[in-house]
Scaffold this active site. Structure first.
Site, PDB file in Angstrom:
ATOM      1  N   LYS A  62     -20.713  -1.568 -46.609  1.00 36.88           N
ATOM      2  CA  LYS A  62     -20.773  -2.904 -47.401  1.00 36.88           C
ATOM      3  C   LYS A  62     -20.273  -4.052 -46.316  1.00 36.88           C
ATOM      4  O   LYS A  62     -19.665  -3.747 -45.377  1.00 36.88           O
ATOM      5  CB  LYS A  62     -19.559  -2.764 -48.574  1.00 36.88           C
ATOM      6  CG  LYS A  62     -19.683  -2.058 -49.606  1.00 36.88           C
ATOM      7  CD  LYS A  62     -21.101  -2.224 -50.236  1.00 36.88           C
ATOM      8  CE  LYS A  62     -21.355  -0.993 -51.453  1.00 36.88           C
ATOM      9  NZ  LYS A  62     -22.193   0.010 -50.733  1.00 36.88           N
ATOM     10  N   ASP A  63     -20.839  -5.177 -46.852  1.00 36.10           N
ATOM     11  CA  ASP A  63     -20.722  -6.341 -45.903  1.00 36.10           C
ATOM     12  C   ASP A  63     -19.252  -6.797 -45.819  1.00 36.10           C
ATOM     13  O   ASP A  63     -18.550  -6.529 -46.487  1.00 36.10           O
ATOM     14  CB  ASP A  63     -21.475  -7.621 -46.729  1.00 36.10           C
ATOM     15  CG  ASP A  63     -21.855  -8.443 -45.762  1.00 36.10           C
ATOM     16  OD1 ASP A  63     -21.114  -9.205 -44.952  1.00 36.10           O
ATOM     17  OD2 ASP A  63     -23.263  -8.836 -45.528  1.00 36.10           O
TER      18      ASP A  63
END
Length: 389
Positions: A62-63
């Site tokens: 995930k970012d």
């Protein structure tokens, strides 16, 4: 237009398909992180709870520059765990039968705030949001190409046999976000290219811990063989180099395909780090119905392609000045064959009203929420909405 001025402007919630039960061997947890890289978060859990990293299952990365919620699995033998820190939280959900694996998720839900919007852009943005029902080309976006510097793909340079250029990219190219010590090292190596004894002395003097840099430079002090020096690069990094170039080629194939089916008057070009994307502004319903059922394969050397894929792949490789058989030269990693959907269609799209932007004077902001299936990039949807004005 501005995105991610605050971590709260970009929220990602993983959508997982799982069944809880009472007899499974794994505990399922929600992991929420704020501004922390995935692998650092996993490493922190590992150290904090004395759980080997290989025992912590998850479905995807995930970012970092966002608030993200995803799921992780940990064997029951480590007990029920919990964590409640400012930027990292772990919450018990239930019991599952099998550990989570990369790619085993439905998709992600995004809550995004676009800022610094001008008033004269309202109508076009609203129109673009309505047109999201016809989706957008399912390109790989910039996040996939972190190993590309000045338009040069390490995997392509390897295919050309240009190992000195490969090593030069690795030892001298840097991004703004890298630590100062590493940037200083790369500048020094660039300035003293070929003077390997001096470079090694610098690494020792500055007590730089990177084994890869030290081993590569040390190898070059013995023998000016760049191919041998490349062997000291971590295999996971090598796989990223292959993945980046394969993804770029797929993007180019998709763009070439869209040129064949999208009329010129409906084509919109948007820049990205490795070239340009071709988007469609309007699309006939009949064509949309066709595209949403189509996929396009990645390029590998051991598959017999048929038209139109064969024709398009041949054209792109000719433009790249490589042959499909060249991929057999890669003596590390492996090209992965997959069929990727041609278009990405956001689900459950919700939008707020344009409001005054408290961070940007005399500008406006707007909330946008949508879900995407796994593998699709929210930033491509943002380009479709906010870059086509």
């Amino acid at each position: 237009m501005k995105f991610r001025q605050k971590h709260e402007d970009f929220i990602v919630n993983e959508i997982l398909e799982y069944e809880l039960n009472d007899y499974g061997n794994y505990f399922l947890y929600k992991l929420q992180k704020n501004g922390i890289e995935n692998l650092k978060a996993i490493s922190y859990l590992s150290k904090n709870f004395e759980v080997p990293t290989k025992e912590i299952g998850y479905c995807g990365l995930k970012d970092r520059h966002a608030i993200t919620t995803q799921y992780v699995s940990i064997p029951k033998e480590y007990g029920k765990l919990s964590l409640d820190e400012d930027n990292l939280k772990l919450e018990y959900v239930g019991t599952i039968e099998k550990p989570l694996k990369i790619g085993r998720l439905y998709g992600n839900r995004f809550e995004i705030i676009a800022r610094a919007v001008d008033k004269d852009e309202f109508l076009k943005i609203a129109d673009n949001i309505r047109n999201l029902s016809s989706g957008a080309p399912n390109y790989y976006d910039d996040q996939r190409f972190g190993s590309v510097f000045n338009g040069k793909f390490i995997a392509k340079e390897i295919l050309k046999g240009n190992y000195e250029e490969v090593v030069k990219i690795l030892l001298t190219s840097y991004t703004k976000s890298e630590k100062k010590q590493l940037k200083d090292l790369k500048r020094f190596i660039a300035k003293n290219w070929g003077n390997w004894d001096e470079c090694l002395e610098y690494i020792d003097k500055k007590q730089i811990r990177s084994k890869m840099f030290r081993n590569m430079v040390k190898s070059l002090t013995y023998e000016n063989d760049f191919k041998k020096a490349f062997k000291y690069v971590d295999n996971r990094l090598k796989e990223l180099f292959i993945s980046a170039y394969q993804s770029y080629l797929w993007n180019e194939c998709l763009k070439e395909f869209l040129k064949e089916v999208i009329p010129k008057e409906n084509r919109i070009y948007v820049d990205y780090s490795c070239g340009t994307f071709l988007f469609y502004e309007n699309i006939e319903e009949e064509l949309f119905d066709k595209l949403k059922e189509m996929d396009f394969p990645t390029i590998v050397s051991d598959v017999e392609y048929t038209d139109p894929e064969k024709r398009i792949i041949k054209a792109i490789l000719k433009k790249e000045r490589i042959k499909i058989s060249d991929f057999e030269k890669l003596d590390f990693g492996k090209l992965k064959y997959t069929k990727r959907p041609i278009i990405s269609i956001p689900e459950d799209v919700n939008t707020g009203k344009f409001k005054s932007d408290e961070l940007n004077s005399k500008k406006y902001k707007i909330d946008l929420e949508f879900s995407l299936k796994k593998g699709s990039y929210a930033t491509i949807i943002l380009k479709r909405v906010f870059n086509i004005l």
